[in-house]
Scaffold this active site. Sequence first.
Site, mmCIF file in Angstrom:
data_model
loop_
_atom_site.group_PDB
_atom_site.id
_atom_site.type_symbol
_atom_site.label_atom_id
_atom_site.label_comp_id
_atom_site.label_asym_id
_atom_site.label_seq_id
_atom_site.Cartn_x
_atom_site.Cartn_y
_atom_site.Cartn_z
ATOM 1 N N GLN A 1 -0.737 -27.063 17.373
ATOM 2 C CA GLN A 1 -2.156 -26.818 17.125
ATOM 3 C C GLN A 1 -2.635 -27.886 16.143
ATOM 4 O OE1 GLN A 1 -3.692 -23.886 18.853
ATOM 5 N NE2 GLN A 1 -1.838 -24.490 19.963
ATOM 6 N N GLY B 1 -9.286 -16.187 17.552
ATOM 7 C CA GLY B 1 -8.344 -17.105 18.195
ATOM 8 C C GLY B 1 -8.732 -18.565 18.031
ATOM 9 N N HIS B 2 -7.869 -19.437 18.473
ATOM 10 C CA HIS B 2 -8.115 -20.875 18.295
ATOM 11 C C HIS B 2 -9.323 -21.346 19.114
ATOM 12 C CE1 HIS B 2 -4.826 -21.869 21.542
ATOM 13 N NE2 HIS B 2 -5.686 -21.002 21.983
ATOM 14 N N ASN B 3 -10.061 -22.256 18.521
ATOM 15 C CA ASN B 3 -11.205 -22.898 19.167
ATOM 16 C C ASN B 3 -12.388 -21.970 19.405
ATOM 17 O OD1 ASN B 3 -8.565 -24.399 20.540
ATOM 18 N ND2 ASN B 3 -10.169 -25.746 19.784
ATOM 19 N N SER C 1 -11.083 -19.828 22.392
ATOM 20 C CA SER C 1 -12.133 -20.620 23.026
ATOM 21 C C SER C 1 -13.362 -19.824 23.417
ATOM 22 C CB SER C 1 -11.602 -21.357 24.265
ATOM 23 O OG SER C 1 -10.554 -22.220 23.893
#
Lengths: 355, 355, 355
Positions: B214, B255-257, B275
């Site tokens: 990441q 979560g990521h993004n 995302s």
Amino acid sequence: MSVALRELHAAFGGVLHGAMDRAVARLAPLAAAGEDALSFVAHPRYRTALAASRAGVVIAPPALVADVLGRADPPPGGWACWECPDPYLTFARLTQWWREHVQPRPRRAGVHPTAWVDSSAQVHPSASIGPHAVIEAQAVVEAQVDIGPHAVVEARARVGAGTRLGPGVVIGYDCVIGARGIVHGGTIIGADGFGFAPAPLPDGTGREWIKIEQLGAVRIGDDVEIGANCCIDRGALGDTVLEDGVKLDNLIQIGHNVHVGRHTAMAGCVGIAGSARIGAFCTLGGGAIVLGHLELADHVHISAASVVMRSILQPGQYSGIFPIDDNRAWEKNAATLRQLHALRERLKALERRTT
Amino acid sequence: MSVALRELHAAFGGVLHGAMDRAVARLAPLAAAGEDALSFVAHPRYRTALAASRAGVVIAPPALVADVLGRADPPPGGWACWECPDPYLTFARLTQWWREHVQPRPRRAGVHPTAWVDSSAQVHPSASIGPHAVIEAQAVVEAQVDIGPHAVVEARARVGAGTRLGPGVVIGYDCVIGARGIVHGGTIIGADGFGFAPAPLPDGTGREWIKIEQLGAVRIGDDVEIGANCCIDRGALGDTVLEDGVKLDNLIQIGHNVHVGRHTAMAGCVGIAGSARIGAFCTLGGGAIVLGHLELADHVHISAASVVMRSILQPGQYSGIFPIDDNRAWEKNAATLRQLHALRERLKALERRTT
Amino acid sequence: MSVALRELHAAFGGVLHGAMDRAVARLAPLAAAGEDALSFVAHPRYRTALAASRAGVVIAPPALVADVLGRADPPPGGWACWECPDPYLTFARLTQWWREHVQPRPRRAGVHPTAWVDSSAQVHPSASIGPHAVIEAQAVVEAQVDIGPHAVVEARARVGAGTRLGPGVVIGYDCVIGARGIVHGGTIIGADGFGFAPAPLPDGTGREWIKIEQLGAVRIGDDVEIGANCCIDRGALGDTVLEDGVKLDNLIQIGHNVHVGRHTAMAGCVGIAGSARIGAFCTLGGGAIVLGHLELADHVHISAASVVMRSILQPGQYSGIFPIDDNRAWEKNAATLRQLHALRERLKALERRTT
């Protein structure tokens, strides 16, 4: 290391049958127990598991004693049956004896040299303060308390006698926890509740949130156990309260001004929104959610993953779970569910037409 | 300690009626307020609660002023009514005044002797670094920042002016949080997002997971409040973003993004998968879940415990909650739900037959 | 800093087409990639995104190579296409290379002067122990382990070679984690499982809870990654087990005595109740819940937010999610759902009447 069965029996009573001079090297579940192990069976419905077990000693209710003693294939040392009216409860107490005498939890003695204790804090000489723990101004730590590494007792907070705080636990300023409690690692008691008033933005696009300072605290009774990584928020004006004997599993969220009655238990991942009032002797299954400002009467039981959207004033078991199915079946049923009201109207029309 | 009502009024304006020389010893909710307390009522629907209240001072909207002043049974010192167009907002601001002047939060001054500050970190002289806190290489801590005990500002991270980090908070390497933020205890900002590519195992039984490093970070705007024990993951390639004024309750997973628009608020236990793009001015009720890669427009409101499985591009309130019922009724309805599509087909057939 | 495409290619193989002497300054998703970036496309369904991308280099499957090379509007330096049979997997490995060579994670070397290491602990000289970390008696920390700030390895616990523990992670006494693992910040491994036996109160109003001491531990295999603020409870009598290659996202609850098979992955906020047995190669979507004592076979996939209430012994995808809808529609459908069984009875009656 093993313990004579007679020694365990002396501590807890009940009636011993069979090979009374056995030794017990471990406590084990029925299916995994070998000849050196003590196990228990609580319900006649485990008769089959009992028949297949290799356990040397089994705590059993009166109704099953004959089954244990009459087993066709006893281990070389013979079977022992420990007859108790409530085997599960006796077994629970036995695990506590075992923890104390055979498998003691590592305990840190005294104030660790790396701990930081404010000079105005009161720490009882029998308390243990772990590495890098922090005890802030005017905090009170009573006798036999065990404060884990990196735990923090903030200003003016109080930790009752015999209570144990796991690693990284925070007891926020002005918060109180009673005697004989256990708080597992990472749990934050006394963070701010979630309170904001909306204020229109000058540009007319929407509103911003103005913080309502959380001026209350958290009050926790005696004999309360709280799992790891939970959050118990401080009250907005009054206090958030957990009464005596409450048991919370891990990752539980208790919003500001919530009141939880005595001996209520909640499984992991439960969320209780602000100002809800949960009665005594309730249970909430894992992942259940209670919306804000609702009331649950005493002896209300909520199934796992159910969402309480209205107050529940009658004792009983309540559920609201979408049944799981293979994906294809679920998709069809879920799609139909979105037309359910229309289906009902069609059924009504049909009923009218055919009568 | 008590404060003259006139002093509070001088700070916030509005019109005072009734016993204007009262003193206020505490802020309290309407039902619990005694004669020494100031409370508020925001909506005419609380008229009954207002009639029953013992509060000495009530902030009320114009529509209710007559009700306060005309009460049949005033306390010995008489009632005071503080007329404001938006009582809830005035009360929120009043709690802030109260926090600052009457009930200040304990604050640790300077760099605590047990804190570890890397020599290449930049810490403003007005910042407070708590016991056992860690400020890593090239991190930047701006003016008036308050870093709690055991909090960690990792390498090259930046904490904006006036922001407060609770105990054990982690701001991961390269992550940024803006000014006037609050992050409550135990929240981890900048752990790795959950990203793996499947790779078949040589033995053909299944696949293993190959980690996708990441490489992004987390960027958080100004005036953001984040509750306790939350997780805001760093982006896989780009950054995870929380815009200005976002408010998150406890135990929230971002979560990521993910991108969260300004002034959006989420209640406890919400999970936003990777995302997803959440608009501005949204609200998400407790335990709501948004699946990955979806988009929510501005001004979308998701009810508690609802699962967003498709993008929502129109403002409005959306829900998806299985209604709770007594267990017996639920069991029957849930069983029928598993045949719902078949029921629909039967209804269709019946309709054809009867027309 | 940028890397020659040829250098990357040399490390991973595949076939290079187009502008082979490009340099790569960053890895980026297709939509955000500029001329200095390398991106990837895994599925033909991203053909449109590929056509619109400005990426200088794209890893693509054979079926899309012609699309990349035939693009009408190449950047000044020309396009490069890196043909790989599994672009997603190659990209994952590339992120690992990038992390190691270009964007190394900050690493703390040796035992930090503020860490506390018990004299009976075994810490490999190549291990890194962060600020304020605590290594208790008889704990074992193997080669190349990286222990974050405030992490705790309790008595007799073991951390396998190359494993990394984030800030504040706790590995409880007697617990074991294997080699090459990653545990993100705030995760508590080895807190007590949630086990109590009910005992009637003398006053007849209800029952209190008698603690069952949790005498087991947690055993975690090799190559396991666990997200931030998770809880993995120790077993009651036996151990809680995560097999090799398991991947858990953030805020996940694993109850006592749970067994998770190899290479199973769970997204954020999942809860697995005690004694559940999850097979190998399973996936659980975010917020899914598995009730206690159930079994999931290998290769079972549970959709997000679904509740597993019975064992699932056939591989496949399973779901149980209430479909979200605008609030008005949901209210009508939810109200009807509470009468669903009655509707079914009415339909049945109608069917009888009309045949």
